[in-house]
Every structure is written in C-alpha cells, then in structure tokens.
Motif scaffolding. Structure first.
Motif, PDB file in Angstrom:
ATOM      1  N   ILE A  72       0.964  -1.138   0.119  1.00 48.98           N
ATOM      2  CA  ILE A  72       0.130  -0.095   0.064  1.00 48.98           C
ATOM      3  C   ILE A  72       0.787   1.250   0.046  1.00 48.98           C
ATOM      4  O   ILE A  72       0.665   1.987  -0.712  1.00 48.98           O
ATOM      5  CB  ILE A  72      -1.045   0.163   1.291  1.00 48.98           C
ATOM      6  CG1 ILE A  72      -2.103  -1.180   0.949  1.00 48.98           C
ATOM      7  CG2 ILE A  72      -1.576   1.217   1.366  1.00 48.98           C
ATOM      8  CD1 ILE A  72      -2.918  -1.387   2.177  1.00 48.98           C
ATOM      9  N   GLY A  73       1.910   1.264   0.808  1.00 51.23           N
ATOM     10  CA  GLY A  73       2.809   2.248   0.895  1.00 51.23           C
ATOM     11  C   GLY A  73       3.577   2.565  -0.523  1.00 51.23           C
ATOM     12  O   GLY A  73       3.519   3.730  -0.946  1.00 51.23           O
ATOM     13  N   ALA A  78       4.159   5.136  -5.622  1.00 51.50           N
ATOM     14  CA  ALA A  78       3.934   4.922  -7.158  1.00 51.50           C
ATOM     15  C   ALA A  78       2.925   5.990  -7.926  1.00 51.50           C
ATOM     16  O   ALA A  78       3.074   6.596  -9.025  1.00 51.50           O
ATOM     17  CB  ALA A  78       3.610   3.660  -7.642  1.00 51.50           C
ATOM     18  N   GLY A  79       1.780   6.278  -6.957  1.00 51.28           N
ATOM     19  CA  GLY A  79       0.787   7.311  -7.574  1.00 51.28           C
ATOM     20  C   GLY A  79       1.177   8.604  -7.436  1.00 51.28           C
ATOM     21  O   GLY A  79       1.050   9.464  -8.566  1.00 51.28           O
ATOM     22  N   ALA A  86       6.915  11.751 -13.028  1.00 48.80           N
ATOM     23  CA  ALA A  86       8.136  11.589 -12.714  1.00 48.80           C
ATOM     24  C   ALA A  86       8.785  10.140 -13.485  1.00 48.80           C
ATOM     25  O   ALA A  86       9.751   9.703 -13.675  1.00 48.80           O
ATOM     26  CB  ALA A  86       8.696  11.283 -11.486  1.00 48.80           C
ATOM     27  N   LEU A  87       7.623   9.367 -13.809  1.00 51.74           N
ATOM     28  CA  LEU A  87       7.711   8.072 -14.431  1.00 51.74           C
ATOM     29  C   LEU A  87       6.635   7.872 -15.479  1.00 51.74           C
ATOM     30  O   LEU A  87       5.581   8.299 -15.358  1.00 51.74           O
ATOM     31  CB  LEU A  87       7.877   6.992 -13.354  1.00 51.74           C
ATOM     32  CG  LEU A  87       9.091   6.889 -12.468  1.00 51.74           C
ATOM     33  CD1 LEU A  87       8.869   5.828 -11.214  1.00 51.74           C
ATOM     34  CD2 LEU A  87      10.212   6.278 -13.455  1.00 51.74           C
ATOM     35  N   PRO A  88       6.756   6.964 -16.568  1.00 50.71           N
ATOM     36  CA  PRO A  88       5.893   7.122 -17.392  1.00 50.71           C
ATOM     37  C   PRO A  88       4.573   6.152 -17.322  1.00 50.71           C
ATOM     38  O   PRO A  88       3.619   6.446 -18.054  1.00 50.71           O
ATOM     39  CB  PRO A  88       6.623   6.468 -18.627  1.00 50.71           C
ATOM     40  CG  PRO A  88       7.653   5.566 -17.897  1.00 50.71           C
ATOM     41  CD  PRO A  88       8.068   6.269 -16.766  1.00 50.71           C
ATOM     42  N   ALA A  93       6.169   2.887 -12.238  1.00 54.01           N
ATOM     43  CA  ALA A  93       6.137   3.785 -11.035  1.00 54.01           C
ATOM     44  C   ALA A  93       6.298   2.646  -9.699  1.00 54.01           C
ATOM     45  O   ALA A  93       6.891   2.767  -8.768  1.00 54.01           O
ATOM     46  CB  ALA A  93       4.759   4.524 -11.083  1.00 54.01           C
ATOM     47  N   MET A  94       5.343   1.511 -10.054  1.00 58.71           N
ATOM     48  CA  MET A  94       5.270   0.502  -8.776  1.00 58.71           C
ATOM     49  C   MET A  94       6.689  -0.212  -8.748  1.00 58.71           C
ATOM     50  O   MET A  94       7.187  -0.405  -7.470  1.00 58.71           O
ATOM     51  CB  MET A  94       4.403  -0.407  -9.233  1.00 58.71           C
ATOM     52  CG  MET A  94       3.940  -1.287  -7.934  1.00 58.71           C
ATOM     53  SD  MET A  94       3.134  -0.124  -6.551  1.00 58.71           S
ATOM     54  CE  MET A  94       2.798  -1.389  -5.518  1.00 58.71           C
ATOM     55  N   LEU A  95       7.433  -0.433  -9.764  1.00 59.39           N
ATOM     56  CA  LEU A  95       8.592  -1.266  -9.697  1.00 59.39           C
ATOM     57  C   LEU A  95       9.866  -0.261  -9.096  1.00 59.39           C
ATOM     58  O   LEU A  95      10.514  -0.402  -8.062  1.00 59.39           O
ATOM     59  CB  LEU A  95       8.979  -1.434 -11.041  1.00 59.39           C
ATOM     60  CG  LEU A  95      10.083  -2.562 -11.019  1.00 59.39           C
ATOM     61  CD1 LEU A  95      10.109  -3.827 -10.167  1.00 59.39           C
ATOM     62  CD2 LEU A  95      10.509  -2.951 -12.466  1.00 59.39           C
ATOM     63  N   TYR A  96       9.659   1.207  -9.502  1.00 62.39           N
ATOM     64  CA  TYR A  96      10.612   2.050  -8.981  1.00 62.39           C
ATOM     65  C   TYR A  96      10.232   2.271  -7.538  1.00 62.39           C
ATOM     66  O   TYR A  96      11.363   2.228  -6.544  1.00 62.39           O
ATOM     67  CB  TYR A  96      10.433   3.204  -9.658  1.00 62.39           C
ATOM     68  CG  TYR A  96      11.615   4.079  -9.147  1.00 62.39           C
ATOM     69  CD1 TYR A  96      12.810   4.305  -9.686  1.00 62.39           C
ATOM     70  CD2 TYR A  96      11.252   5.365  -8.320  1.00 62.39           C
ATOM     71  CE1 TYR A  96      13.744   5.216  -9.269  1.00 62.39           C
ATOM     72  CE2 TYR A  96      12.392   6.106  -7.907  1.00 62.39           C
ATOM     73  CZ  TYR A  96      13.545   6.008  -8.228  1.00 62.39           C
ATOM     74  OH  TYR A  96      14.256   7.034  -7.679  1.00 62.39           O
TER      75      TYR A  96
END
Length: 115
Positions: A72-73, A78-79, A86-88, A93-96
């Motif tokens: 969740i965090g 990621a959101g 900042a990410l595509p 975003a979740m992986l980063y």
C-alpha cells in the motif's frame, strides 16, 4: 550551496514532506493494527491446544499483513510518481517505488531528469 536554496528544490521538498508524513502515519497505524490482531490471536490461543499451529498461523498472518502494508505504501508513492510525471506508466512507477523502498533499485528505471 546555492542549489539548496533554489526554488525548485524547496518546492520539491514541500511536495515530498507531506507524502513522507502520510506514508509514515500509514505504517504506524497499520503496524498498530497488526499488533492488536496478534494480541487477540494469542489471547485466543491460550484457550486452545496446538500452540505450534497457532504460532505458524499468527506468524504467517503477521508477515502477510506487513507485506500488504508495504505494498500500500509503495502504491501511494507510485501514484505520486505518476501524478508528478516522474515515471511513464503504472508498472514502472510501482517497480521503482518498491525498488526505492528496498534500496535494491532497478538497473533500467530512473526518475525523469527533472526529479
């Protein structure tokens, strides 16, 4: 030292600090809820035989709950990465986000130059 006083840097921190506080509060509340669940389970376990099975169930539920809390965090961060551009995409975003949380990182994922 001039970069520390730059308006962009201050603005970035003004966006980041509330998110850090939100993530920290979520974790504290989540860990408190997990702890209450463990206490309840252990109180019930005193009345039941089979302590090993109870221990395994409580330990498993604790690990699963903590993992869900971290997911969740990571999703919140990621959101934020997506919202800020900042990410595509969601996957990146979740992986980063997970990589940043674990400090493992990912060789091919980086924030855009602005961030």
């Amino acid at each position: 030292m001039g970069f520390l006083a730059s308006e962009a840097w201050i603005t970035d921190w003004l966006w980041g600090l509330p998110l850090i506080v939100l993530a920290s509060v979520m974790h504290v509340i989540g860990l408190g809820a997990i702890e209450l669940g463990i206490e309840r389970s252990l109180r019930r376990a005193k009345r039941v035989r089979g302590h090993l099975a109870t221990f395994v169930a409580v330990a498993g539920a604790t690990v699963l709950s903590a993992t869900a809390l971290h997911a969740i965090g990571a999703a919140v961060w990621a959101g934020a990465y997506l919202w800020l551009g900042a990410l595509p995409d969601e996957r990146s975003a979740m992986l980063y986000s997970i990589g940043a949380m674990t400090t493992f990182g990912h060789a091919s994922l980086h924030l855009s130059d602005r961030w």
